[in-house]
Design a protein around this motif. Structure first.
Motif, short mmCIF file in Angstrom:
data_model
loop_
_atom_site.label_atom_id
_atom_site.label_comp_id
_atom_site.label_asym_id
_atom_site.label_seq_id
_atom_site.Cartn_x
_atom_site.Cartn_y
_atom_site.Cartn_z
N ALA A 6 -1.44 6.83 -0.26
CA ALA A 6 0.03 6.44 -0.39
C ALA A 6 0.26 5.63 -0.77
CB ALA A 6 0.46 6.88 1.24
N ARG A 39 1.25 13.42 5.22
CA ARG A 39 0.36 11.97 5.30
C ARG A 39 -0.28 11.83 6.39
NH1 ARG A 39 3.64 9.85 1.32
NH2 ARG A 39 3.57 7.42 1.58
N THR A 48 -2.11 10.59 1.17
CA THR A 48 -1.04 11.84 1.14
C THR A 48 -1.59 13.21 0.65
OG1 THR A 48 0.62 12.89 -0.20
CG2 THR A 48 -0.38 11.16 -1.02
#
Length: 208
Positions: A6, A39, A48
């Motif tokens: 992420a 997430r 993610t």
């Protein structure tokens, strides 16, 4: 497709991670998911599960976004993954926005790269790409990479969003966004708390 690290998060000494993507600002312990359900903290890193996994893809009139003043009469390739940072009890796309990102979920999406999205938009005669149906903030990394490629290809990028994002997310996306439609669901804090599982002020801040 392997899980994607992420953007916009901080690692903490105790193995937790602090997400800086949306206004929930989740602090996520190892093995847990954020409020968005896509997430996850894996061994102290935030990944993610939405990256490169589409659940919806359609060429729509830009007026359906709805935008009446952005390239009128054109079409946008509308794309979405699962997940949302709201829990609206009136959501019309709840089958894809309120579902799990865990690997055993057959509805979690099918592989589709950012490059493939841009190629599809051009092949279908679309003037741009709309990140919509669910919440684009939740598949931010996927939308971000796609938007950069689309921008270079001369395509428009449109967010149809609930506006519940941080200033960091807005600043990162801004160079590649051509238009946004922020869905202001109410002017009452009580409504957001009761019906959306969120707060009003961050949405107003994003609109401003």
């Amino acid at each position: 497709m392997r899980e994607h690290e992420a953007m916009l998060y901080e690692k903490r000494d105790n193995g937790t991670v602090a997400c800086r993507l949306c206004a929930h600002r989740c602090v996520i312990r190892p093995g847990a998911l954020g409020y968005c359900s896509v997430r996850e903290n894996i061994d102290g890193s935030l990944v993610t599960h939405a990256y490169g996994k589409l659940v919806a893809r359609n060429a729509d009139p830009v007026e359906k976004k709805p935008l009446y003043h952005v390239r009128p009469g054109s079409r946008m390739l509308s794309v979405a993954t699962i997940g949302c940072n709201f829990r609206c009890d009136f959501c019309q796309n709840w089958q894809i926005s309120q579902t799990s990102a865990l690997p055993d979920n057959a509805r979690a999406g099918y592989p589709f790269s950012p490059e493939k999205i841009v190629e599809t938009a051009r092949n279908e005669g679309c003037d741009g790409i709309a990140y919509t149906y669910t919440e684009p903030t939740i598949f931010f990394e996927y939308a971000f990479d796609t938007a950069k490629i689309a921008h270079e290809a001369g395509l428009l990028n449109v967010f149809v969003t609930n506006g519940y994002m941080t200033r960091d997310a807005l600043s990162a996306a801004a160079p590649y966004l051509d238009a946004c439609n922020v869905d202001l669901k109410s002017f009452r804090e009580e409504f957001y708390h009761t019906h959306c599982g969120a707060r009003l002020q961050p949405v107003l801040d994003s609109i401003r």
